[in-house]
Design a protein around this motif. Sequence first.
Motif, PDB file in Angstrom:
ATOM      1  N   ARG A 199       8.928  10.629   3.144  1.00  0.00           N
ATOM      2  CA  ARG A 199       9.940   9.666   2.677  1.00  0.00           C
ATOM      3  C   ARG A 199       9.963   8.341   3.495  1.00  0.00           C
ATOM      4  N   ARG A 200      10.154   7.060   2.508  1.00  0.00           N
ATOM      5  CA  ARG A 200      10.434   5.999   3.100  1.00  0.00           C
ATOM      6  C   ARG A 200      11.865   5.865   3.085  1.00  0.00           C
ATOM      7  N   TRP A 201      12.514   6.477   4.396  1.00  0.00           N
ATOM      8  CA  TRP A 201      14.021   6.381   4.436  1.00  0.00           C
ATOM      9  C   TRP A 201      14.696   5.114   3.804  1.00  0.00           C
ATOM     10  N   TRP A 202      13.998   3.849   4.376  1.00  0.00           N
ATOM     11  CA  TRP A 202      14.728   2.916   4.173  1.00  0.00           C
ATOM     12  C   TRP A 202      13.936   1.929   3.047  1.00  0.00           C
ATOM     13  N   GLY A 203      13.116   2.596   2.155  1.00  0.00           N
ATOM     14  CA  GLY A 203      12.243   1.924   1.051  1.00  0.00           C
ATOM     15  C   GLY A 203      11.543   0.651   1.473  1.00  0.00           C
ATOM     16  N   LEU A 204      11.703  -0.191   0.712  1.00  0.00           N
ATOM     17  CA  LEU A 204      10.910  -1.280   1.058  1.00  0.00           C
ATOM     18  C   LEU A 204      11.862  -2.541   1.693  1.00  0.00           C
TER      19      LEU A 204
END
Length: 378
Positions: free
Chosen positions: A321-326
Amino acid sequence: MFSRGFARSSAPAVKPIEPLVIARPELPQAEALLPYLRRIDAARWYSNFGPLLTEFEARLTARFEPDTQVVTCANGTQGLALCLQALQLAPGSLCAVPAYTFVATAHAVISAGLIPYFLDVDPDTWTLQPHTVREALAHAPAPVSAVILVAPFGLTPDLAPWLELREQTGVQVVVDAAAAFDAVHSAALPTVVSLHATKVLGIGEGGFLATEDHRLAQRVRQLTTFGFRGSRDSQMPATNAKLSEYAAAIGLAALDAWPHNRLRWLRAAQGLRAATTHLPQVAFQPGWGLSWATSVCSVQLPDGMAATVERGLSEQGVETRRWWGLGCQTNPAFADCPRGDLTQTDRLGQAVIGLPFSIDLDHEQISRVAAALAASVD
């Protein structure tokens, strides 16, 4: 008898790979809660700052330096918003926030009547830097009244230069230490910690403000309880953001188990670090699992490699998971918010991924993550 043309197969069925999930939160179990629940039954006091909540706040306060006060609230986002509101900042002014953060940071700013002003972060620590804010003050499209300093995934920054910035500029600084329960022990700057179920010390939903500013603590307390202070007269526009005695019961049981659980978090983290020492492409946060404990494992890969490694891990049943996205600034909710140059945030968004991590991550699971990483980064 089988129909002609069909044969009985003797090959065993292939067992599907069980996914290795990104997180498995663990809160106190029923047996640990029972003594506290019985105290609630005996007192018949269920909310409104009862004896369990008072004890919970006292035990949280004891983790900090002397003269600190703790105010609990419904969640960390409310804690940030009410802290900003209690500082009585100019409505509609800008609040500088790191672009590389969770959306809760920016939502809290908007809830407090301010406008998020997204600034870039340091590529090594993933934190906002004082010199970045100083430069931004000179070019901001509107007055900047506050800064939220985020402790990324639990890594706490040095507060000294931020105290100096506040003194020299008059800009208020609040620390979003949502994931930093283990590491924060100083509240020289107002500091908000999350007690969400996914944190190292969780109660389901909850949070608290720690501060050495007693007037600020008093005002935040008043904002969590309809603006009441010593009477049934509401003295200010406010909300209801109190914790119940049941939430405090979970918190007390979690604190009872914290010394042991902290070691479990650190043991799992150190096992994962050891299993990936042969992968120089995988970089952990400074001190992660060594000097501080947190509930997520975010690693930095070579620039632009996140998507490729994510696909490789997914094919092997390892969730990421990209916890903080982009970056927070990419969310539609904040499309109209001002921002500075975000070169490093853009890089981190394409290089940082979250790996499966939990308090009971075992040797077999660690080995599986390490093997999947090795195959994917190659």
